[in-house]
Write a protein that holds these residues in place. Structure first.
Motif, PDB file in Angstrom:
ATOM      1  N   GLU A 124       3.084  12.163  -9.894  1.00 38.03           N
ATOM      2  CA  GLU A 124       2.330  13.413  -9.874  1.00 38.03           C
ATOM      3  C   GLU A 124       3.238  14.610  -9.584  1.00 38.03           C
ATOM      4  OE1 GLU A 124      -0.961  12.458  -7.339  1.00 38.03           O
ATOM      5  OE2 GLU A 124      -1.709  10.997  -8.806  1.00 38.03           O
ATOM      6  N   GLU A 125       4.324  14.385  -8.853  1.00 36.78           N
ATOM      7  CA  GLU A 125       5.306  15.452  -8.661  1.00 36.78           C
ATOM      8  C   GLU A 125       5.989  15.820  -9.977  1.00 36.78           C
ATOM      9  OE1 GLU A 125       7.958  14.051  -5.674  1.00 36.78           O
ATOM     10  OE2 GLU A 125       6.554  14.455  -4.016  1.00 36.78           O
ATOM     11  N   ARG A 126       5.923  14.905 -10.939  1.00 32.76           N
ATOM     12  CA  ARG A 126       6.511  15.145 -12.261  1.00 32.76           C
ATOM     13  C   ARG A 126       5.430  15.482 -13.291  1.00 32.76           C
ATOM     14  NH1 ARG A 126       9.408  12.382  -9.036  1.00 32.76           N
ATOM     15  NH2 ARG A 126      11.691  12.285  -9.181  1.00 32.76           N
ATOM     16  N   ASP A 127       4.276  15.927 -12.805  1.00 30.27           N
ATOM     17  CA  ASP A 127       3.177  16.444 -13.632  1.00 30.27           C
ATOM     18  C   ASP A 127       2.423  15.376 -14.417  1.00 30.27           C
ATOM     19  OD1 ASP A 127       3.648  19.056 -12.793  1.00 30.27           O
ATOM     20  OD2 ASP A 127       5.146  19.389 -14.363  1.00 30.27           O
ATOM     21  N   PHE A 128       2.515  14.112 -14.004  1.00 35.56           N
ATOM     22  CA  PHE A 128       1.684  13.079 -14.619  1.00 35.56           C
ATOM     23  C   PHE A 128       0.291  13.120 -13.992  1.00 35.56           C
ATOM     24  CE2 PHE A 128       5.856  11.541 -15.718  1.00 35.56           C
ATOM     25  CZ  PHE A 128       5.690  10.872 -16.920  1.00 35.56           C
ATOM     26  N   ILE A 152      14.617   5.661 -19.076  1.00 37.47           N
ATOM     27  CA  ILE A 152      15.692   5.056 -18.290  1.00 37.47           C
ATOM     28  C   ILE A 152      15.962   5.898 -17.038  1.00 37.47           C
ATOM     29  CG2 ILE A 152      18.215   4.756 -18.279  1.00 37.47           C
ATOM     30  CD1 ILE A 152      17.969   3.487 -21.037  1.00 37.47           C
ATOM     31  N   GLY A 153      16.031   7.206 -17.210  1.00 37.20           N
ATOM     32  CA  GLY A 153      16.272   8.081 -16.058  1.00 37.20           C
ATOM     33  C   GLY A 153      15.170   7.992 -15.020  1.00 37.20           C
ATOM     34  N   ILE A 154      13.913   8.026 -15.478  1.00 43.07           N
ATOM     35  CA  ILE A 154      12.777   7.942 -14.555  1.00 43.07           C
ATOM     36  C   ILE A 154      12.783   6.607 -13.811  1.00 43.07           C
ATOM     37  CG2 ILE A 154      10.251   7.720 -14.452  1.00 43.07           C
ATOM     38  CD1 ILE A 154      10.069   9.828 -16.620  1.00 43.07           C
ATOM     39  N   THR A 155      13.088   5.531 -14.535  1.00 47.01           N
ATOM     40  CA  THR A 155      13.067   4.195 -13.931  1.00 47.01           C
ATOM     41  C   THR A 155      14.120   4.070 -12.842  1.00 47.01           C
ATOM     42  OG1 THR A 155      12.348   3.309 -16.058  1.00 47.01           O
ATOM     43  CG2 THR A 155      13.138   1.723 -14.430  1.00 47.01           C
ATOM     44  N   GLU A 156      15.327   4.532 -13.114  1.00 50.14           N
ATOM     45  CA  GLU A 156      16.383   4.483 -12.095  1.00 50.14           C
ATOM     46  C   GLU A 156      15.981   5.290 -10.862  1.00 50.14           C
ATOM     47  OE1 GLU A 156      20.464   3.973 -14.757  1.00 50.14           O
ATOM     48  OE2 GLU A 156      19.651   5.994 -14.391  1.00 50.14           O
ATOM     49  N   GLU A 157      15.438   6.467 -11.078  1.00 46.48           N
ATOM     50  CA  GLU A 157      15.009   7.303  -9.953  1.00 46.48           C
ATOM     51  C   GLU A 157      13.908   6.620  -9.151  1.00 46.48           C
ATOM     52  OE1 GLU A 157      14.004  11.392 -10.776  1.00 46.48           O
ATOM     53  OE2 GLU A 157      15.363  11.415 -12.504  1.00 46.48           O
ATOM     54  N   LEU A 158      12.917   6.051  -9.845  1.00 51.20           N
ATOM     55  CA  LEU A 158      11.775   5.445  -9.168  1.00 51.20           C
ATOM     56  C   LEU A 158      12.193   4.244  -8.334  1.00 51.20           C
ATOM     57  CD1 LEU A 158       8.734   5.215  -8.649  1.00 51.20           C
ATOM     58  CD2 LEU A 158       8.542   3.884 -10.758  1.00 51.20           C
ATOM     59  N   PHE A 159      12.971   3.335  -8.900  1.00 51.42           N
ATOM     60  CA  PHE A 159      13.364   2.125  -8.170  1.00 51.42           C
ATOM     61  C   PHE A 159      14.239   2.491  -6.963  1.00 51.42           C
ATOM     62  CE2 PHE A 159      11.459  -0.092 -11.532  1.00 51.42           C
ATOM     63  CZ  PHE A 159      11.479  -1.464 -11.292  1.00 51.42           C
ATOM     64  N   HIS A 160      15.135   3.445  -7.134  1.00 46.38           N
ATOM     65  CA  HIS A 160      15.995   3.858  -6.026  1.00 46.38           C
ATOM     66  C   HIS A 160      15.170   4.525  -4.923  1.00 46.38           C
ATOM     67  CE1 HIS A 160      19.300   6.493  -4.247  1.00 46.38           C
ATOM     68  NE2 HIS A 160      19.708   5.266  -4.034  1.00 46.38           N
ATOM     69  N   TYR A 161      14.269   5.400  -5.322  1.00 44.31           N
ATOM     70  CA  TYR A 161      13.393   6.098  -4.369  1.00 44.31           C
ATOM     71  C   TYR A 161      12.535   5.114  -3.570  1.00 44.31           C
ATOM     72  CZ  TYR A 161       9.114   8.748  -3.146  1.00 44.31           C
ATOM     73  OH  TYR A 161       8.023   9.284  -2.516  1.00 44.31           O
ATOM     74  N   LEU A 162      11.923   4.151  -4.256  1.00 42.18           N
ATOM     75  CA  LEU A 162      11.072   3.180  -3.565  1.00 42.18           C
ATOM     76  C   LEU A 162      11.875   2.303  -2.621  1.00 42.18           C
ATOM     77  CD1 LEU A 162       8.697   2.079  -6.476  1.00 42.18           C
ATOM     78  CD2 LEU A 162       8.101   3.497  -4.512  1.00 42.18           C
ATOM     79  N   ALA A 180       0.834  -1.210   0.000  1.00 35.08           N
ATOM     80  CA  ALA A 180       0.000   0.000   0.000  1.00 35.08           C
ATOM     81  C   ALA A 180       0.864   1.254   0.000  1.00 35.08           C
ATOM     82  CB  ALA A 180      -0.938  -0.014   1.206  1.00 35.08           C
ATOM     83  N   LYS A 181       1.925   1.235   0.788  1.00 34.51           N
ATOM     84  CA  LYS A 181       2.826   2.393   0.827  1.00 34.51           C
ATOM     85  C   LYS A 181       3.483   2.607  -0.532  1.00 34.51           C
ATOM     86  CE  LYS A 181       6.823   4.272   3.314  1.00 34.51           C
ATOM     87  NZ  LYS A 181       7.800   4.055   4.414  1.00 34.51           N
ATOM     88  N   SER A 182       3.890   1.518  -1.179  1.00 34.45           N
ATOM     89  CA  SER A 182       4.543   1.622  -2.485  1.00 34.45           C
ATOM     90  C   SER A 182       3.623   2.247  -3.517  1.00 34.45           C
ATOM     91  CB  SER A 182       4.997   0.234  -2.963  1.00 34.45           C
ATOM     92  OG  SER A 182       5.928  -0.332  -2.073  1.00 34.45           O
ATOM     93  N   LEU A 183       2.362   1.833  -3.537  1.00 37.53           N
ATOM     94  CA  LEU A 183       1.414   2.394  -4.503  1.00 37.53           C
ATOM     95  C   LEU A 183       1.224   3.895  -4.262  1.00 37.53           C
ATOM     96  CD1 LEU A 183      -1.306  -0.412  -4.610  1.00 37.53           C
ATOM     97  CD2 LEU A 183       0.593  -0.039  -6.176  1.00 37.53           C
ATOM     98  N   ARG A 184       1.156   4.267  -2.998  1.00 38.94           N
ATOM     99  CA  ARG A 184       1.011   5.693  -2.665  1.00 38.94           C
ATOM    100  C   ARG A 184       2.246   6.478  -3.113  1.00 38.94           C
ATOM    101  NH1 ARG A 184       0.333   4.889   2.202  1.00 38.94           N
ATOM    102  NH2 ARG A 184       2.328   5.493   3.117  1.00 38.94           N
ATOM    103  N   LEU A 185       3.428   5.918  -2.878  1.00 39.86           N
ATOM    104  CA  LEU A 185       4.672   6.589  -3.255  1.00 39.86           C
ATOM    105  C   LEU A 185       4.820   6.705  -4.768  1.00 39.86           C
ATOM    106  CD1 LEU A 185       7.115   4.941  -0.684  1.00 39.86           C
ATOM    107  CD2 LEU A 185       6.319   7.313  -0.669  1.00 39.86           C
TER     108      LEU A 185
END
Length: 490
Positions: free
Chosen positions: A186-190, A278-288, A175-180
């Motif tokens: 959305e912070e990136r305007d999606f 590629i950039g977004i994916t690296e950021e997302l996996f590291h952030y999560l 649940a936390k992962s989905l929220r994150l």
């Protein structure tokens, strides 16, 4: 055995009614939760606690009972954790304690009283009032072990969640992962929008769909296998950054890595390329990893996985040549490709691109451990991807592979309607259970209207949660995985 225990508990329920208890009541209002009380008061001294005027009302399920004649210690479990409560005859009275003696492990009760600590230092509620809220008629298991019990855990997830703290933690992290993920995008305007779950033509992936029927319209419909083609329609309509986090359905086998119903994240960004993904994916996996697991160094499938950017990159054809699996000249030799690919599966009626990918998938992919972007996909297996400007035989696409498994698939989107039509026609002509049965003319009409240069990506959420929690089966991260129905009478 279970039937006799159920009968015994039903008799206890009747006895409690005779003693004035009102079962299945709905008038108890908790003012505190177990975890909250433990956190706020766990470090306080006994004398300080006994000086507090507060009365704590907590509701929970009985998980342990120790009886001592005219007193009993009970562990109550609520969503936040366990807390010990102490019931005494001299406090509850003759009738109240008689009702308490009829309680069983698994019952849900509400208790009210002040807080103290035992001689061993355990935080305890001194119960002044105890109400039965729900009588448990099916005893909880004492412990889980063995393959048979693993199956029961998935089938009776409600019991698993009561008995298994780890299972609850996994779903909290899910649940936390989905929220994150939503926050990250959305912070990136999606913007998140919904697309149809039932579709006239299933597309966006190659998979066998589930079929249903709409009675009023008298048409067959398909449960979606992806959200891609409708999200791209939204890009055409002017939503330049759009995503959907939802369920998709593929009529395929069940394994530790596959469930026919699973959660997929797809997101699309106009005026972006595969490199941006590629950039977004690296950021997302590291952030999560940092937010959910607390570290970028994960243990997954008994392997140490570091999701700190940048991730590795390999090209399919270059890697096959470097590893000696193919000679460079063999990349364009159909007969040579068939000879090498037959070690990894059927080669009949397969083209060069399919054979190259088959060799890679059989010989290279299973041995990839660290997060790796695999690029250089043949155009023949990428019907929705944009051709590479320098080499039209491949597309601008990557798959993210971790521990030998695919976690993400992304590409610069094909927005040339003429090329797209040709690939759709070829896909339909080839046939097969996983290929679409007809060309999606409405999608072609959409990109004929004009889809801006776009890149998109799909990430399997259930596999991502497996990575973040370190579990080895997809069934551990899906609350109610699909299982074969129980035999009647079992």
């Amino acid at each position: 055995m279970e039937d006799s225990l159920k009968e015994e508990r039903l008799k206890k329920l009747e006895q409690m009614k005779e003693l004035g208890e009102k079962p299945y009541r709905n008038d108890f209002k908790p003012n505190a939760r177990a975890g909250q009380v433990n956190e706020l008061y766990g470090d306080r001294e006994r004398e300080d606690l006994e000086a507090l005027p507060d009365r704590f009302a907590i509701a929970g399920r009985i998980m342990r009972m120790n009886r001592f004649g005219k007193a009993m210690f009970v562990d109550l479990l609520d969503e936040t954790g366990k807390i010990q409560v102490f019931l005494q005859k001299k406090v509850l009275g003759e009738e109240g304690f008689a009702r308490a003696k009829l309680l069983d492990i698994g019952d849900i009760v509400g208790v009210i009283g002040p807080i103290s600590k035992t001689k061993t230092g355990e935080l305890t509620i001194l119960v002044e009032r105890c109400d039965l809220l729900v009588k448990n008629l099916r005893p909880l298991p004492e412990k889980w072990h063995g393959l048979k019990d693993v199956e029961i855990r998935y089938r009776q997830r409600y019991v698993d969640l009561i008995a298994n703290t780890d299972a609850r933690e996994i779903f909290k992290k899910r649940a936390k992962s989905l929220r994150l993920i939503r926050n990250f995008l959305e912070e990136r305007d999606f913007i998140e929008l919904d697309t149809p779950t039932m579709q006239v033509i299933p597309g966006g992936a190659e998979a066998r769909p589930f079929v249903t029927h709409h009675n009023v319209l008298d048409i067959d419909l398909y449960l979606r296998i992806a959200t891609e083609l409708y999200l791209k329609r939204l890009v055409v309509g002017g939503f330049e950054r759009v995503y959907e986090l939802g369920r998709v359905f593929r009529n395929e086998g069940v394994s530790t890595w596959h469930n026919p119903e699973f959660t997929l994240l797809e997101f699309y960004q106009a005026y972006a390329t595969m490199e941006d993904m590629i950039g977004i994916t690296e950021e997302l996996f590291h952030y999560l990893a940092l937010e959910v697991a607390g570290t970028a160094n994960l243990n997954f499938l008994d392997k140490d996985i570091d999701v700190t950017p940048p991730f590795n990159r390999i090209d399919i054809r270059e890697t096959l040549v470097e590893k000696g699996l193919l000679e460079k000249a063999e990349l364009d030799d159909l007969d040579a490709l068939k000879k090498k690919a037959e070690h990894y599966g059927d080669v009949e009626d397969k083209n060069k691109g399919e054979l190259i990918f088959q060799i890679y998938e059989g010989a290279v992919e299973p041995n990839i451990v660290e997060p790796t972007f695999v690029t250089g996909f043949p155009v023949e297996i990428s019907p929705l991807s944009r051709r590479n400007d320098k080499d039209p035989s491949i597309v601008d696409r990557f798959e993210l592979i971790i521990a030998g498994k695919e976690f993400a698939n992304a590409f610069s989107e094909l927005n040339d309607p003429v090329d797209q039509r040709e690939r759709f026609v070829e896909q339909v002509a080839k046939g097969g259970d996983e290929a679409p049965k007809e060309v999606d003319e409405d999608f072609l009409r959409a990109i004929e209207t004009g889809m801006p240069p776009t890149a998109g990506e799909g990430i399997g959420i259930d596999r991502l949660i497996m990575l973040l929690t370190g579990v080895k089966s997809i069934r551990e991260v899906i609350p109610f995985p699909l299982l074969k129905p129980e035999a009647k009478g079992s």
